[in-house]
Design a protein around this motif. Structure first.
Motif, PDB file in Angstrom:
ATOM      1  N   ASP A  49       0.830  -1.203   0.000  1.00  0.00           N
ATOM      2  CA  ASP A  49       0.000   0.000   0.000  1.00  0.00           C
ATOM      3  C   ASP A  49       0.864   1.253   0.000  1.00  0.00           C
ATOM      4  N   ASP A  50       1.967   1.206   0.743  1.00  0.00           N
ATOM      5  CA  ASP A  50       2.868   2.362   0.848  1.00  0.00           C
ATOM      6  C   ASP A  50       4.004   2.310  -0.168  1.00  0.00           C
ATOM      7  N   ASN A  51       4.172   1.141  -0.830  1.00  0.00           N
ATOM      8  CA  ASN A  51       5.277   0.933  -1.770  1.00  0.00           C
ATOM      9  C   ASN A  51       6.619   1.264  -1.126  1.00  0.00           C
ATOM     10  N   VAL A  52       6.805   0.642   0.038  1.00  0.00           N
ATOM     11  CA  VAL A  52       8.020   0.807   0.821  1.00  0.00           C
ATOM     12  C   VAL A  52       8.658  -0.562   0.991  1.00  0.00           C
ATOM     13  N   ILE A  53       9.956  -0.630   0.751  1.00  0.00           N
ATOM     14  CA  ILE A  53      10.693  -1.873   0.925  1.00  0.00           C
ATOM     15  C   ILE A  53      11.724  -1.678   2.031  1.00  0.00           C
ATOM     16  N   PHE A  54      11.862  -2.692   2.874  1.00  0.00           N
ATOM     17  CA  PHE A  54      12.818  -2.645   3.986  1.00  0.00           C
ATOM     18  C   PHE A  54      13.980  -3.561   3.644  1.00  0.00           C
TER      19      PHE A  54
END
Length: 403
Positions: free
Chosen positions: A348-353
């Motif tokens: 949903d946030d298009n964030v990768i850790f």
């Protein structure tokens, strides 16, 4: 000699522009949506404090910023603790103890519930957990938790059906706000109506069931046939596109389970086999504004695939942008690590850790901006743990959330 006449013109106005009752809210409205912004502004004077605490202004503040910022992450170590870690610097950093929760000490559930609580996801400033057996299997009970207000809602699992019992299935769960107020902005969803969604897949059948806080009950269990043999679990992360939730469904082939929240009927979307062969990571994504997925190669290149509707009305998968993570992060070749390089992905946030030998980074794939959030991988000693970003319009030092 005649004397010069005294000037009768009024003295120049020395009032500050922020003394204007109409202008001050417009100024404060444009402060960044960070936990310290409004609390610090409220310390200036009584007038600023009144504006910053006004419910109507707070609604405008959220609407102006449209999307709640990621203020931290929840780490589920499967050790009886749900740990919160802020991803912000001072003065916006939130203490770990403010949002952390002991999973083995949850009170308020069924007295007969002796299962294990598992974090399933975060959405719209809410957190959902399920209680199952000691392996985390099944759904005996659901907990919807608002970390900002501390409110906890316990929900008994759906009733068993002939041939299916949710308390023994490998479930995934999601929560989402369904407030219909005009101008409501997700991220300040406190004491608002919500839905909890349970899904599972096994033996060529995918099932779903939806709970509504407005009715206080579960709907009917719905199912759809899966044309290939499925494993007994779905992907742990979902994306919300429009009014439909999506999860990966794994088996002899890989597909996407789609649940329309209006009809509550699940369906399976097929994936192009050539796109996912030999991947080193597969993640749902909303980059491009619709249903998509990202494959990660062994050289840290993220390839985006989008589901496109052609002029003929047919839908097909098309490759879109490729993102070279090795060029986004300022790392030398020896600073990458092959052990759990990707700690998690939030579609949903298009964030990768990403975990590296220089620490753990949060990378926003839409802007290509990154933030170092940990000096070392917090999962180095527990590779089965999960990470979930938490977004909220939260005002630090104030028990009253922005809404």
């Amino acid at each position: 000699m005649d004397k010069m006449p005294h000037s009768t013109s009024p003295p120049p106005d020395t009032a500050s522009p922020t003394d204007d009752e109409n202008l001050l809210p417009e100024v404060l409205l444009r402060l960044p949506a960070r936990p310290s912004s409004l609390p610090r502004a409220s310390l200036v004077c009584k007038r600023w404090r009144q504006v910053a605490a006004d419910p109507q202004f707070l609604r405008r503040f959220c609407a102006h910023h449209r999307e709640a910022p990621i203020i931290g992450v929840f780490l589920d170590f499967y050790r009886g603790e749900l740990s919160f870690r802020s991803v912000l610097d001072l003065p916006d950093r939130i203490p770990t103890r403010r949002f952390s929760l002991r999973l083995d000490g949850i009170e308020g559930g069924c007295k007969s519930n002796t299962g294990t609580w598992s974090l399933r996801g975060c959405r719209h400033s809410l957190v959902v957990l399920t209680s199952g057996d000691h392996l985390g299997r099944g759904c005996r009970q659901v907990l919807v938790w608002d970390p900002v207000t501390g409110e906890q809602r316990f929900i008994s699992g759906p009733p068993p059906l002939p041939g299916h019992d949710w308390s023994y299935a490998h479930v995934q769960a999601d929560v989402l706000c369904v407030a219909g107020d005009e101008g409501h902005v997700h991220g300040a969803c406190h004491s608002t109506p919500f839905k909890v969604v349970l899904v599972c897949a096994e033996k060529h059948v995918a099932r779903s069931c939806v709970y509504s806080s407005e009715t206080g009950s579960w709907g009917s269990t719905m199912s759809t046939k899966v044309q290939y043999h499925t494993m007994s679990c779905l992907g742990s992360r979902s994306i919300l596109v429009g009014n439909s939730l999506h999860w990966f469904i794994f088996g002899s082939q890989t597909g996407i389970l789609e649940l329309d929240l209006d009809t509550q009927i699940p369906a399976v979307i097929e994936l192009p086999e050539d796109a996912i062969d030999g991947h080193h990571g597969l993640y749902l994504s909303t980059l491009g504004g619709g249903v998509g997925f990202i494959t990660l190669s062994d050289d840290y290149e993220a390839q985006l695939w989008l589901r496109i509707t052609g002029f003929d009305g047919a839908t097909r998968w098309m490759p879109a942008q490729a993102i070279e993570l090795g060029k986004v992060l300022p790392l030398r070749p020896g600073e990458w690590t092959n052990l759990q390089t990707v700690m998690g992905f939030a579609g949903d946030d298009n964030v990768i850790f990403v975990s590296t030998n220089r620490g753990a980074f949060m990378v926003h794939l839409e802007t290509m901006q990154f933030t170092k959030i940990f000096d070392r991988n917090p999962f180095a000693d527990c590779t089965t743990s999960t990470i979930h970003p938490f977004s909220s319009f939260f005002a630090a030092g104030n028990s009253t959330p922005q809404h």
